[in-house]
Design a protein around this motif. Structure first.
Motif, mmCIF file in Angstrom:
data_model
loop_
_atom_site.group_PDB
_atom_site.id
_atom_site.type_symbol
_atom_site.label_atom_id
_atom_site.label_comp_id
_atom_site.label_asym_id
_atom_site.label_seq_id
_atom_site.Cartn_x
_atom_site.Cartn_y
_atom_site.Cartn_z
ATOM 1 N N ALA A 238 8.965 3.095 -6.990
ATOM 2 C CA ALA A 238 7.609 3.632 -7.089
ATOM 3 C C ALA A 238 7.600 5.085 -7.563
ATOM 4 O O ALA A 238 6.641 5.535 -8.170
ATOM 5 N N THR A 239 8.671 5.834 -7.262
ATOM 6 C CA THR A 239 8.682 7.228 -7.699
ATOM 7 C C THR A 239 9.410 7.406 -9.028
ATOM 8 O O THR A 239 9.116 8.326 -9.777
ATOM 9 N N LEU B 81 0.830 -1.206 0.000
ATOM 10 C CA LEU B 81 0.000 0.000 0.000
ATOM 11 C C LEU B 81 0.865 1.257 0.000
ATOM 12 O O LEU B 81 0.548 2.237 -0.684
ATOM 13 N N ALA B 82 1.957 1.219 0.771
ATOM 14 C CA ALA B 82 2.826 2.388 0.817
ATOM 15 C C ALA B 82 3.450 2.634 -0.558
ATOM 16 O O ALA B 82 3.519 3.774 -1.026
ATOM 17 N N ALA B 83 3.885 1.558 -1.216
ATOM 18 C CA ALA B 83 4.478 1.694 -2.548
ATOM 19 C C ALA B 83 3.452 2.261 -3.521
ATOM 20 O O ALA B 83 3.728 3.180 -4.295
ATOM 21 N N PHE B 84 2.245 1.719 -3.424
ATOM 22 C CA PHE B 84 1.152 2.172 -4.268
ATOM 23 C C PHE B 84 0.890 3.657 -4.036
ATOM 24 O O PHE B 84 0.722 4.445 -4.976
ATOM 25 N N GLY B 85 0.894 4.051 -2.764
ATOM 26 C CA GLY B 85 0.651 5.444 -2.410
ATOM 27 C C GLY B 85 1.729 6.365 -2.956
ATOM 28 O O GLY B 85 1.430 7.413 -3.528
ATOM 29 N N LEU B 86 2.999 5.963 -2.794
ATOM 30 C CA LEU B 86 4.102 6.773 -3.303
ATOM 31 C C LEU B 86 3.984 6.952 -4.808
ATOM 32 O O LEU B 86 4.154 8.045 -5.342
ATOM 33 N N HIS B 87 3.661 5.845 -5.452
ATOM 34 C CA HIS B 87 3.534 5.876 -6.903
ATOM 35 C C HIS B 87 2.418 6.823 -7.319
ATOM 36 O O HIS B 87 2.576 7.675 -8.193
ATOM 37 N N ALA B 88 1.280 6.685 -6.646
ATOM 38 C CA ALA B 88 0.124 7.506 -7.011
ATOM 39 C C ALA B 88 0.412 8.983 -6.795
ATOM 40 O O ALA B 88 0.099 9.825 -7.638
ATOM 41 N N SER C 55 2.879 10.241 -9.386
ATOM 42 C CA SER C 55 2.211 10.320 -10.683
ATOM 43 C C SER C 55 1.360 11.573 -10.756
ATOM 44 O O SER C 55 1.355 12.300 -11.751
ATOM 45 N N GLN C 56 0.614 11.789 -9.655
ATOM 46 C CA GLN C 56 -0.274 12.924 -9.627
ATOM 47 C C GLN C 56 0.509 14.229 -9.729
ATOM 48 O O GLN C 56 0.137 15.135 -10.464
ATOM 49 N N ALA C 57 1.626 14.258 -8.989
ATOM 50 C CA ALA C 57 2.452 15.460 -9.031
ATOM 51 C C ALA C 57 2.927 15.718 -10.446
ATOM 52 O O ALA C 57 2.921 16.843 -10.932
ATOM 53 N N VAL C 58 3.319 14.659 -11.134
ATOM 54 C CA VAL C 58 3.772 14.802 -12.512
ATOM 55 C C VAL C 58 2.644 15.324 -13.393
ATOM 56 O O VAL C 58 2.789 16.292 -14.127
ATOM 57 N N ALA D 142 7.798 12.098 -16.441
ATOM 58 C CA ALA D 142 7.925 13.549 -16.428
ATOM 59 C C ALA D 142 9.086 13.989 -17.306
ATOM 60 O O ALA D 142 9.001 14.978 -18.033
ATOM 61 N N ALA D 143 10.160 13.196 -17.221
ATOM 62 C CA ALA D 143 11.356 13.565 -17.967
ATOM 63 C C ALA D 143 11.136 13.448 -19.469
ATOM 64 O O ALA D 143 11.837 14.058 -20.265
ATOM 65 N N SER D 144 10.148 12.644 -19.846
ATOM 66 C CA SER D 144 9.936 12.452 -21.286
ATOM 67 C C SER D 144 8.895 13.418 -21.840
ATOM 68 O O SER D 144 8.422 13.266 -22.950
#
Lengths: 884, 116
Positions: A864-865, A772-779, A782-785, A872-874
């Motif tokens: 995850a990040t 869940l933590a990995a999922f949260g970090l990823h989300a 992603s959202q920030a991007v 973002a870089a692309s």
């Protein structure tokens, strides 16, 4: 709406019948007065009334209209929120599914735990009026040990207590049920009033009569459990009045208990016989009924109406001395009562409650991680929905209305998650039970019921409030309307929502780090405990148990039977050697006593010890080294001088620094002195994680007792020999049930079920938390991007390098992660005192565990990040700027 | 739908005001008396519909603008007597100000000051 209005509405709702009558009165008066007025104006009486009524219209409709004043806006607007929310949730399918699944994992884990804890500790007993049924507990004040009652002290309390309308006593006993396939079954010896006190009536036939628990041995009668009746006797009603063979004696079946009743224990009982039949049921402990120092009975009492537990306790305390059993005891006895609930006897309950207390917290932590996760998803979604919300606000929706609608969305998702979670929890319970090889009759009682459902729904509501409120408030704040004008949504790090999101992320990482650390500690503890040298060789050993006493063997017969068994087993081609023991190691059956040695003063020379009766050759078969003196030999017969072998721990305690061989000791309550003939190396007897334990071995011939287990060392894989060993012993006495048949390794595995089950649950929760933590970090990344595509586009157009952009994003997420790890470490260390009590072989602040958990987190967080950061870089600067 | 359209019906918000005003004047009335009072005071122009009177009274009860106490009529019949509360008076004052402003504004718009 103001609270006072809410209160008025609520008051009317409570007294709605009276209110309706009042309104009817009021309207009737109105019509009558109108009719009078019409008459005064010169209308004929009949016409006047008709006109008044016509003018008034339909009173029922009016009543409805008037009632609507009180209620309708409410119901209607909430209903609108629900339908609107459902439509929204279906439209944002992907996000909804992600949220529902996340919550389902959290709620499901809790539901599974609650199912177990409720069954063991809280669920009302399957008896009539369970709330007024209470255990009578006798505690030794000094040691805190719970003491069972003797039969005389039970009679005493049962006949003279004024707080209870009845007190019943019972004890578990194993029976040998005769027939074509003899079977060992779990039964119970009960007082004659047992069923009456419990409020359980027979399904067919009857329960016991009071006088059937009178003269010892006079009434061989039995009540069958519904399960035994159905499985063994084909649910045939004609069994009532007929006899079954128990321990070689005929017992008349008088009735069958209702389905679902198997005693107060979670492990169901197959049949009941009166306490007066104790000698037949427990032939190795004859005369228990008369003994005032026997400690073998549990007692439950039915409180008289209106009597509280406290009053019952007080009334019992006055009789503490009688209940103590031994009048000359110098220990203070404390007597209390405890409501009957769950499925554990008071001793087990006391032992298990802290374990389950700790275990129940763990899924709650998972749910907290899930909630933080969902809160972040909602926050992101609220951001994406700003235009919609702003539009609704501009069209006149109040902020409270928007918040409420967003909360309704949260609650709806939470409730759906609750449903999914329950399915998931059922699967989890069955999975754990199968993994731990819990018998089917127990898992059958672990199905989710109405209580689990209610608890889960409450939890779902609480969760919805936890994750729903702050995103709902943040998404509808004052800055909402201006966002209508903006074409781009920009996020700066000073934004309140951004800070909220960071806080949720840190919470997630903190809590899941604790989960992973705890799981890691327990997994290591179990594997450490299991890798300990048990002091014997468990490989290639077949075990099988039988109970000669229950078959009516006397001491002579028992010796002949034992000799026959050993001879025929050792004659088998696959068997290297064989021996007998009353307590196979790590199989959960231990006898305890106190020994004293010659000389010295009484107190100093005593020691607690466990003991077992064994046949010669046991040490050799189990590969237990004899370090001094000798093993038993066939010469140690009943007639020969009494001998004993001690383990090194007992030797050290009794004769420190001296050679014990040739010394003498005596078991508490015995008259004969035993001569120590040998010393063996100690090992693990009851649990892998136990401290070194004093142990005394006696020759079975000189101390015959109870059930006995055959241990046979095989030349090849033990599993292949189990069947032939079983058949051989069965050939010697076909009427004797053989039980606990299998390999020693298998038996031992069962012995560590609890530890394995615990660490499995913890490991699962740790894994869930990490996921869940990995999922949260990823989300979140992603959202920030997604929200910063515009900004990134500009920066790249101005010459920022793609890598620098990605690194910036990763650094941001990882620094939050680092804060979480620091807090998590602090929190884990803070609770290490509690955890330490459950660990074996490592400190609760084990550096390696913390290091490993940190590394795992750092790795997972980076991955995850990194994935969204690379996206973002692309970003193509031109596209992102043009998309405005 | 309504067979008695010879007289004018009262819009909902206005009915609340009329009830409150009547109760200021008469202290304590039951439902029928309130209706009668409004009708006679308006010179039989305004007709209070039972269908709106009782919901309006309940609305005022909820908001705490009036109280309802059970008592007996002169003919000893059970009736609920309504009284205006302090909150009701305040509400009436505020609403009257708005009403005055609006009606005078409406009047200014509607009054024909040019001859066609």
């Amino acid at each position: 709406m103001r609270p006072i209005e809410l209160w008025r509405r609520f008051r009317v709702f409570l007294r709605r019948d009276e209110w309706t009558r009042d309104l009817d009165d009021e309207m009737r008066l109105h019509t009558e007065l109108r009719a009078e007025a019409n008459r005064d104006r010169g209308m004929a009486p009949a016409d006047a009334e008709l006109a008044a009524r016509r003018r008034f219209g339909n009173p029922l409709a009016l009543r409805e209209d008037t009632r609507d004043v009180w209620t309708i806006q409410w119901v209607e607007s909430v209903w609108k929120d629900i339908t609107y929310s459902s439509r929204r949730l279906v439209r944002d399918r992907a996000a909804t599914i992600a949220i529902v699944l996340t919550l389902a994992l959290g709620i499901g884990a809790n539901a599974a735990m609650f199912t177990l804890v409720d069954r063991l500790l809280f669920k009302p007993a399957p008896v009539g009026d369970p709330d007024t049924l209470a255990w009578l507990l006798v505690t030794e004040a000094r040691s805190g040990r719970l003491r069972k009652l003797s039969y005389p002290s039970y009679r005493d309390v049962a006949s003279r207590d004024e707080a209870f309308s009845g007190v019943a006593a019972f004890t578990g006993a194993q029976f040998s049920l005769g027939g074509e396939t003899p079977e060992r079954i779990r039964g119970m010896l009960v007082s004659g009033n047992y069923f009456g006190v419990l409020g359980v009536t027979a399904r067919i036939g009857r329960t016991f009569l009071p006088d059937e628990d009178g003269a010892p041995g006079a009434h061989p009668v039995a009540v069958l459990s519904h399960a035994l009746w159905a499985n063994r006797f084909g649910a045939n009603s004609s069994i009532v009045g007929n006899a079954v063979t128990l321990n070689g004696r005929r017992f008349t079946v008088v009735g069958v208990a209702p389905a679902g009743f198997g005693g107060l224990d979670v492990e169901p009982v197959a049949l009941w016989v009166p306490l007066a039949m104790a000698d037949a049921a427990m032939p190795d402990q004859k005369g228990l009924l008369e003994r005032a120092d026997g400690q073998w009975l549990y007692a439950v009492g039915r409180l008289k109406p209106g009597v509280s537990l406290a009053r019952a306790s007080a009334s019992l305390q006055a009789k503490a001395r009688q209940l103590a059993g031994t009048p000359d005891t110098d220990d203070v006895i404390d007597v209390s009562v405890q409501r009957v609930a769950g499925g554990l006897d008071p001793e087990n309950r006391r032992d298990m409650a802290p374990v389950f207390g700790l275990l129940s917290i763990v899924p709650l932590l998972v749910l907290i991680v899930a909630c933080a996760n969902v809160a972040n998803l909602l926050l992101s979604r609220g951001l994406a929905r700003r235009k919609e919300l702003a539009l609704r606000k501009a069209l006149g929706a109040e902020r409270s209305r928007l918040v409420r609608q967003l909360l309704v969305e949260s609650i709806l998702m939470s409730l759906v998650a609750c449903g999914v979670g329950l399915v998931f929890s059922y699967g989890l319970t069955i999975g754990v039970a199968r993994l731990a090889e819990v018998p089917a009759e127990i898992t059958g009682r672990l199905t989710p019921d109405l209580r689990v459902l209610t608890a889960s729904i409450v939890l779902a509501f609480l969760a919805a409030m936890t994750f729903g409120v702050s995103p709902a408030l943040a998404s509808t704040d004052a800055a909402l309307v201006p966002s209508l004008k903006d074409t781009a949504i920009t996020i700066t790090s000073g934004d309140r929502r951004h800070r909220l999101r960071s806080a949720f992320l840190v919470t997630q990482v903190t809590v899941s780090f604790v989960l992973v650390v705890v799981a890691g500690l327990f997994l290591q503890s179990v594997s450490k405990a299991l890798s300990v040298d048990p002091g014997f060789d468990a490989r290639n050993v077949v075990v099988l148990t039988f109970d000669p006493d229950l078959q009516g063997y006397d001491a002579e017969g028992r010796q002949r039977l034992n000799a026959d068994v050993l001879r025929s087993i050792e004659a088998l081609p696959g068997i290297e050697s064989a021996a007998l023991t009353t307590s196979p190691p790590l199989a959960g059956l231990m006898y305890g006593t106190v020994v004293q040695r010659t000389g010295a003063d009484k107190e100093a020379s005593r020691s607690d010890t466990n003991f077992a009766g064994i046949s010669p050759g046991y040490f050799q078969t189990m590969r237990i080294p004899v370090v001094a003196g000798r093993d038993f030999n066939p010469g140690d017969t009943r007639a020969a001088p009494k001998v004993a072998v001690v383990n090194d721990t007992l030797a050290l305690r009794m004769w420190p620094g001296a050679n014990p061989v040739g010394r003498r000791l005596k078991m508490f309550g015995d008259d004969d002195w035993l001569e120590v003939v040998g010393v063996v190396r100690g090992g693990k007897y009851d649990e892998f994680s136990e401290e070194p334990r004093a142990f005394l071995f006696l020759p079975d011939a000189q101390a015959p007792m109870g059930r006995i287990s055959l241990v046979a060392r095989t030349m090849t894989d033990a599993a292949t020999q189990v069947e032939v060993v079983r058949r051989t012993v069965r050939g010697i006495d076909p009427d004797m049930p053989l039980f606990e048949v299998g390999t020693l390794e298998h038996t031992i595995r069962n012995a560590v079920d609890q530890e394995r089950g615990t660490s499995f649950i913890l490991a699962a929760c740790g894994g869930l938390g990490l996921f869940l933590a990995a999922f949260g970090l990823h989300a979140v990344t992603s959202q920030a991007v997604a929200l910063r595509v515009h900004e990134i586009g500009i920066r790249m157009a101005l010459g920022a390098r793609a890598n620098a952009v990605a690194v910036g994003l990763v650094r941001e997420s990882l620094s939050l992660c680092a804060i979480g790890l620091a807090l998590g470490t602090a929190l884990s260390l803070a609770i290490s005192g509690v955890i330490g009590a459950f660990l074996y072989g490592l400190a609760p602040s084990d550096v390696l565990t913390y290091l490993a958990a940190t590394l795992i987190f750092a790795g997972v967080a980076t991955i995850a990040t990194l994935v969204p950061a690379r996206r973002a870089a692309s970003v193509d600067p031109l596209t992102s700027l043009r998309s405005e | 739908m309504n067979p008695r359209s010879d007289r004018d019906e009262i819009p909902q918000g206005l009915l609340d005001l009329l009830i409150l005003r009547t109760l200021v004047r008469e202290k304590e009335l039951h439902g029928f008396e309130i209706a009668q009072h409004i009708e006679t005071t308006s010179g039989d122009v305004l007709q209070v519909e039972e269908g709106s009177l009782y919901p309006a009274l309940q609305r005022l009860l909820i908001k705490g603008l009036v109280n309802g106490e059970w008592g007996r009529t002169a003919e000893n019949r059970r009736a609920r007597y309504y009284r205006i509360t302090a909150a009701g008076r305040k509400h009436l004052r505020q609403e009257m100000e708005i009403y005055d402003r609006v009606t005078s504004a409406v009047a200014r718009v509607l009054t024909p000051n040019e001859v066609a």
